[in-house]
Design a protein around this motif. Structure first.
Motif, PDB file in Angstrom:
ATOM      1  N   VAL A 140      41.493  -0.804 -88.120  1.00 48.36           N
ATOM      2  CA  VAL A 140      42.077  -0.009 -89.210  1.00 48.36           C
ATOM      3  C   VAL A 140      41.061   0.289 -90.308  1.00 48.36           C
ATOM      4  O   VAL A 140      40.933   1.434 -90.758  1.00 48.36           O
ATOM      5  CB  VAL A 140      43.311  -0.723 -89.810  1.00 48.36           C
ATOM      6  N   ALA A 141      40.309  -0.730 -90.735  1.00 44.24           N
ATOM      7  CA  ALA A 141      39.346  -0.521 -91.824  1.00 44.24           C
ATOM      8  C   ALA A 141      38.061   0.129 -91.322  1.00 44.24           C
ATOM      9  O   ALA A 141      37.521   1.035 -91.962  1.00 44.24           O
ATOM     10  CB  ALA A 141      39.031  -1.841 -92.510  1.00 44.24           C
ATOM     11  N   LEU A 142      37.553  -0.329 -90.166  1.00 40.67           N
ATOM     12  CA  LEU A 142      36.303   0.222 -89.629  1.00 40.67           C
ATOM     13  C   LEU A 142      36.547   1.308 -88.581  1.00 40.67           C
ATOM     14  O   LEU A 142      35.653   2.116 -88.322  1.00 40.67           O
ATOM     15  CB  LEU A 142      35.457  -0.890 -89.004  1.00 40.67           C
ATOM     16  N   LYS A 143      37.695   1.281 -87.958  1.00 38.80           N
ATOM     17  CA  LYS A 143      38.072   2.232 -86.904  1.00 38.80           C
ATOM     18  C   LYS A 143      37.127   2.164 -85.692  1.00 38.80           C
ATOM     19  O   LYS A 143      36.963   3.132 -84.953  1.00 38.80           O
ATOM     20  CB  LYS A 143      38.121   3.665 -87.433  1.00 38.80           C
ATOM     21  N   THR A 144      36.519   1.002 -85.490  1.00 38.21           N
ATOM     22  CA  THR A 144      35.608   0.851 -84.355  1.00 38.21           C
ATOM     23  C   THR A 144      36.331   0.247 -83.161  1.00 38.21           C
ATOM     24  O   THR A 144      37.263  -0.548 -83.317  1.00 38.21           O
ATOM     25  CB  THR A 144      34.405  -0.037 -84.731  1.00 38.21           C
ATOM     26  N   HIS A 380      53.653   0.731 -81.020  1.00 40.83           N
ATOM     27  CA  HIS A 380      54.214  -0.421 -81.747  1.00 40.83           C
ATOM     28  C   HIS A 380      53.280  -0.878 -82.859  1.00 40.83           C
ATOM     29  O   HIS A 380      53.692  -1.044 -84.011  1.00 40.83           O
ATOM     30  CB  HIS A 380      54.475  -1.576 -80.769  1.00 40.83           C
ATOM     31  N   MET A 381      52.000  -1.051 -82.522  1.00 44.16           N
ATOM     32  CA  MET A 381      51.050  -1.546 -83.526  1.00 44.16           C
ATOM     33  C   MET A 381      50.753  -0.494 -84.591  1.00 44.16           C
ATOM     34  O   MET A 381      50.565  -0.834 -85.770  1.00 44.16           O
ATOM     35  CB  MET A 381      49.747  -1.998 -82.858  1.00 44.16           C
ATOM     36  N   ALA A 382      50.711   0.768 -84.218  1.00 42.96           N
ATOM     37  CA  ALA A 382      50.479   1.824 -85.205  1.00 42.96           C
ATOM     38  C   ALA A 382      51.595   1.835 -86.246  1.00 42.96           C
ATOM     39  O   ALA A 382      51.341   2.020 -87.449  1.00 42.96           O
ATOM     40  CB  ALA A 382      50.383   3.183 -84.509  1.00 42.96           C
ATOM     41  N   ARG A 383      52.833   1.619 -85.798  1.00 38.56           N
ATOM     42  CA  ARG A 383      53.962   1.560 -86.736  1.00 38.56           C
ATOM     43  C   ARG A 383      53.834   0.366 -87.667  1.00 38.56           C
ATOM     44  O   ARG A 383      54.047   0.480 -88.878  1.00 38.56           O
ATOM     45  CB  ARG A 383      55.283   1.496 -85.962  1.00 38.56           C
ATOM     46  N   ASP A 388      48.315   6.394 -87.974  1.00 37.25           N
ATOM     47  CA  ASP A 388      48.574   7.336 -86.888  1.00 37.25           C
ATOM     48  C   ASP A 388      48.042   6.726 -85.594  1.00 37.25           C
ATOM     49  O   ASP A 388      46.916   6.222 -85.555  1.00 37.25           O
ATOM     50  CB  ASP A 388      47.871   8.664 -87.172  1.00 37.25           C
ATOM     51  N   VAL A 389      48.844   6.776 -84.546  1.00 34.93           N
ATOM     52  CA  VAL A 389      48.433   6.157 -83.290  1.00 34.93           C
ATOM     53  C   VAL A 389      47.134   6.758 -82.764  1.00 34.93           C
ATOM     54  O   VAL A 389      46.341   6.066 -82.093  1.00 34.93           O
ATOM     55  CB  VAL A 389      49.560   6.270 -82.232  1.00 34.93           C
ATOM     56  N   ASP A 390      46.859   8.011 -83.075  1.00 30.57           N
ATOM     57  CA  ASP A 390      45.614   8.641 -82.624  1.00 30.57           C
ATOM     58  C   ASP A 390      44.392   8.061 -83.330  1.00 30.57           C
ATOM     59  O   ASP A 390      43.260   8.230 -82.857  1.00 30.57           O
ATOM     60  CB  ASP A 390      45.663  10.150 -82.851  1.00 30.57           C
ATOM     61  N   ASP A 391      44.607   7.381 -84.465  1.00 31.45           N
ATOM     62  CA  ASP A 391      43.499   6.750 -85.192  1.00 31.45           C
ATOM     63  C   ASP A 391      43.204   5.338 -84.686  1.00 31.45           C
ATOM     64  O   ASP A 391      42.235   4.710 -85.134  1.00 31.45           O
ATOM     65  CB  ASP A 391      43.814   6.695 -86.688  1.00 31.45           C
ATOM     66  N   LEU A 392      44.052   4.838 -83.806  1.00 34.40           N
ATOM     67  CA  LEU A 392      43.841   3.503 -83.256  1.00 34.40           C
ATOM     68  C   LEU A 392      42.802   3.588 -82.139  1.00 34.40           C
ATOM     69  O   LEU A 392      42.999   4.316 -81.157  1.00 34.40           O
ATOM     70  CB  LEU A 392      45.158   2.952 -82.701  1.00 34.40           C
ATOM     71  N   PRO A 393      41.671   2.881 -82.263  1.00 35.70           N
ATOM     72  CA  PRO A 393      40.610   2.964 -81.250  1.00 35.70           C
ATOM     73  C   PRO A 393      41.087   2.514 -79.868  1.00 35.70           C
ATOM     74  O   PRO A 393      42.093   1.813 -79.733  1.00 35.70           O
ATOM     75  CB  PRO A 393      39.528   2.018 -81.782  1.00 35.70           C
ATOM     76  N   ARG A 394      40.358   2.899 -78.872  1.00 40.09           N
ATOM     77  CA  ARG A 394      40.631   2.476 -77.506  1.00 40.09           C
ATOM     78  C   ARG A 394      39.874   1.175 -77.210  1.00 40.09           C
ATOM     79  O   ARG A 394      39.320   0.541 -78.095  1.00 40.09           O
ATOM     80  CB  ARG A 394      40.227   3.592 -76.536  1.00 40.09           C
TER      81      ARG A 394
END
Length: 716
Positions: A140-144, A380-383, A388-394
């Motif tokens: 979330v903070a680094l988006k890595t 679930h975790m994005a909520r 936004d779920v698209d901002d959650l890294p793979r």
């Protein structure tokens, strides 16, 4: 004599002017023994004593490490202020300067090299709250996508095997309270007596009650001495040995046909494969005589109840996951899982090896043991995190693979929390060279470890005495570590450091926690409905009940003492058996004329992991102040190595110098070196960087080496 004793004790009582008691639990192994630190004021000085406290797992027992844990926490070498490297030297700076330095460098790296140029390297010694928060911080903070942790080097083989076989990975499928009543126990690659000594009474009680104990280990240990049968397996041949046991069980009709039919898939293929094998060939491969294989298999197969425990000896191999799965094949074939006094136990190594992997530090996992590539889990975790779920890294890569990406230039910055990868990783010389290439390395630690020496910035963190939070022990029992001791200097808790950095990076709204309990309450919600469901666990309940075994889905749930009683956690509710080939996918190092001996590694009772903490304890360091090489006396004579002398051990990757220690019980073709020492005694300099293809576990337990005496010159 009695009067003299009474007079002595009265004098001691007068001498102690005051006493404070601090509730806590041991920071070391996975038993997580409850204890109290007694701070006694005696005239003008303070004395510290640690005593055990009753609890469901270790029942008030402490080992030598726990009794002396306070020595490192109170050591003068503790880092008390942020330290910035300037002209090769560390200088004290303020927290404000440190945070601004991180903001400037992290922002620059991600702007110039990309979002994923930053990586996070975590720890299995931090609390559940901090493990959860570190995973959230990375994503979330680094988006890595690049986050993994040192538990990858410890529990990944057992975790992947249990997940694939049962659909769930919890350290023990039963609680330890059932161990004394089982009838046959296989201890495969685990030295409980030295690594988790406070749970040994469970196994000793089992033996008193008539249990037959089988130990699998290349060397004799305090644990194998307890066994009725010691299978002295050749390093790396555990999967093949398991096939031998399975072959005998199937050939002799010792399987549970009803259990297999109703509760397992894959047995037919396993039977076809092991039936095609010859026991004598397995005996030759494994180094275990066929009559011993037959005896072990018959004893385990014939008994009504049985348990199998594995640890690093089996797991830290390039086929570690497959080897564990083969031992689980034995449990399923004999129907000894999900029943009273029957089950599996992965003896976790690090203090929070279980919880630290459940809540988001692994490259492919999200809190609650959800998977990062699963779309439902991601939503679930994005909520929960309000993103936004698209901002959650793979998915990222494993711990050692991150080191490789640093070497390749893909990762240029790292946030390192409470870990020492230069000492703990394989091919340690390569790891050190790679980390030196980083543009910016931040280390969070209590001491200037071997890895922290390379850091650009070191942030001081709190000890187990000062940092409150939950831990999950080897049973899967969530415990609350109380902590009320004052932190020295400007030390902060790990969770406070994470929140402070997130704030300066503009992500403070997601990290506005004021206590560990607040973080835990978010973790509870995040884990709800997941495999590792903590929702029904609260700090209040933990204080009242002393620990709760997950899953615990609601506040009225008492916790789950025994898993898989009616169904496994896989689709269809059946366990999955799998064929494990005698020849692993990743070929293991073989001995040759240049490197004629097998090297295997492990622990000693007085030290923990890379020794950064235990070597700061005078009491523990005095017991083992240097590393050593255990070698059979006949082998030592062959290579002209006197007992208690310096010896050089060399592999294809490097060399170390340690002291020889003769033994008449280790295999003739094998030497053993513990892994708690650094620099010229760092045994991981010798280990290959080959990884298990399933779980990315390095093959710490099998290296080909040579040994040569170091001739000491004496002057006349």
């Amino acid at each position: 004599m009695t009067e003299l004793l009474l007079k002595y004790f009265r004098m001691k009582q007068i001498e102690v002017q005051s006493e404070k008691r601090y509730d806590t639990q041991c920071p070391f192994c996975s038993v997580q023994c409850k204890m109290q630190l007694l701070e006694q004021t005696i005239v003008s000085r303070k004395k510290y004593v640690t005593i055990g406290k009753d609890n469901p797992t270790s029942e008030g027992r402490l080992c030598i490490k726990g009794m002396n844990a306070h020595q490192h926490a109170l050591h003068n070498d503790r880092i008390k202020y942020p330290l910035l490297k300037k002209n090769g030297e560390f200088i004290r700076i303020s927290w404000e300067e440190a945070l601004n330095h991180i903001k400037e460098n992290f922002t620059k790296i991600q702007t110039e090299d990309g979002i994923n140029a930053l990586s996070v390297y975590g720890s299995a010694s931090i609390s559940n709250e901090e493990a959860y928060l570190l995973g959230k911080f990375a994503r979330v903070a680094l988006k890595t996508k690049y986050i993994d942790y040192n538990g990858r080097l410890c529990m990944s083989a057992a975790a992947s095997a249990a997940s694939q076989t049962f659909g769930m990975d919890r350290g023990l499928t039963n609680s330890l309270s059932e161990v004394p009543f089982t009838k046959c126990i296989i201890l495969a690659g685990t030295n409980i007596a030295e690594c988790q000594p406070t749970i040994m009474p469970y196994f000793e009680k089992a033996k008193e009650n008539g249990a037959y104990i089988i130990a699998v280990d290349p060397r004799e240990t305090a644990t194998t001495k307890m066994a009725d049968l010691h299978l002295k397996v050749k390093p790396g041949m555990d999967a093949a040995l398991a096939n031998g046991l399975l072959k005998v069980i199937i050939d002799e009709g010792l399987i549970d046909e009803t259990f297999i039919r109703e509760r397992a898939n894959g047995f037919k293929k396993v039977k076809e494969y092991v039936s095609s094998l010859k026991l004598e060939e397995i005996a030759s491969m494994s180094g275990v005589p066929s009559e011993q294989i037959r005896k072990a298999a018959t004893m385990f197969g014939e008994e009504q109840s049985g348990m199998i425990f594995t640890a690093r000896g089996v797991e830290q191999q390039t086929d570690g996951s497959a080897a564990v799965r083969n031992f689980l094949n034995i449990l399923i074939a004999t129907g000894k899982i999900g029943k009273v006094n029957s089950g599996y136990g992965a003896i976790t190594g690090q203090g929070n090896g279980q919880g630290a992997r459940e809540h988001g530090q692994k490259a492919d996992q999200l809190p609650g043991y959800r998977m990062i590539e699963n779309e439902e889990h991601r939503l679930h975790m994005a909520r929960i995190w309000g993103i936004d779920v698209d901002d959650l890294p793979r998915k990222g890569v494993s711990a050692f693979e991150m080191i490789e990406k640093i070497n390749e230039g893909e990762i240029t910055g790292m946030f390192l929390m409470c870990s020492n990868p230069i000492v703990s990783n394989p091919n340690a010389n390569f790891v050190k060279k790679a980390l030196k290439k980083l543009k910016f390395l931040v280390a969070v630690d209590m001491f200037v470890s071997e890895t922290a020496r390379l850091a650009d910035l070191i942030l001081p963190t709190s000890s187990y005495l000062e940092d409150e939070g939950t831990m999950t022990n080897l049973e899967g029992r969530v415990t609350l570590r109380e902590a009320s001791f004052s932190s020295p200097g400007e030390v902060k808790h790990d969770w406070q450091i994470i929140c402070d950095i997130a704030k300066v990076l503009g992500k403070g709204e997601h990290f506005s926690f004021q206590s560990a309990e607040e973080i835990f309450n978010e973790l509870r919600v995040a884990s709800r409905g997941g495999t590792a469901d903590y929702y029904g666990i609260t700090y209040d309940r933990l204080r009242k009940e002393g620990g709760i075994l997950w899953p615990c889905p609601n506040l009225d749930h008492k916790g789950t003492k025994r898993l898989f009683e009616s169904s496994f956690a896989r689709p269809g509710g059946k366990a999955a058996m799998v064929v494990v080939n005698n020849e692993p996918i990743v070929p293991k190092e073989r001995t040759c004329m240049e490197f004629p001996l097998y090297l295997t590694t492990g622990r000693v009772m007085s030290h923990y992991l890379t020794g950064v903490q235990t070597r700061k304890s005078s009491s523990l360091a005095a017991r083992n102040f240097e590393s050593f090489m255990e070698i059979h006396s006949d082998t030592a004579k062959k290579y002209h190595i006197p007992d208690n002398s310096l010896v050089k051990i060399e592999s294809r990757r490097g060399s170390i110098v340690v002291r020889s220690k003769w033994s008449d019980t280790i295999r003739h073709d094998t030497i053993f070196v513990p892994f708690h020492w650094a620099d010229s005694q760092n045994v991981n300099r010798l280990v290959s960087q080959d990884l298990d293809p399933t779980c990315k576990m390095p093959g710490f337990k099998v290296s080909a080496v040579n040994v040569n005496p170091i001739i000491e010159k004496t002057s006349n």
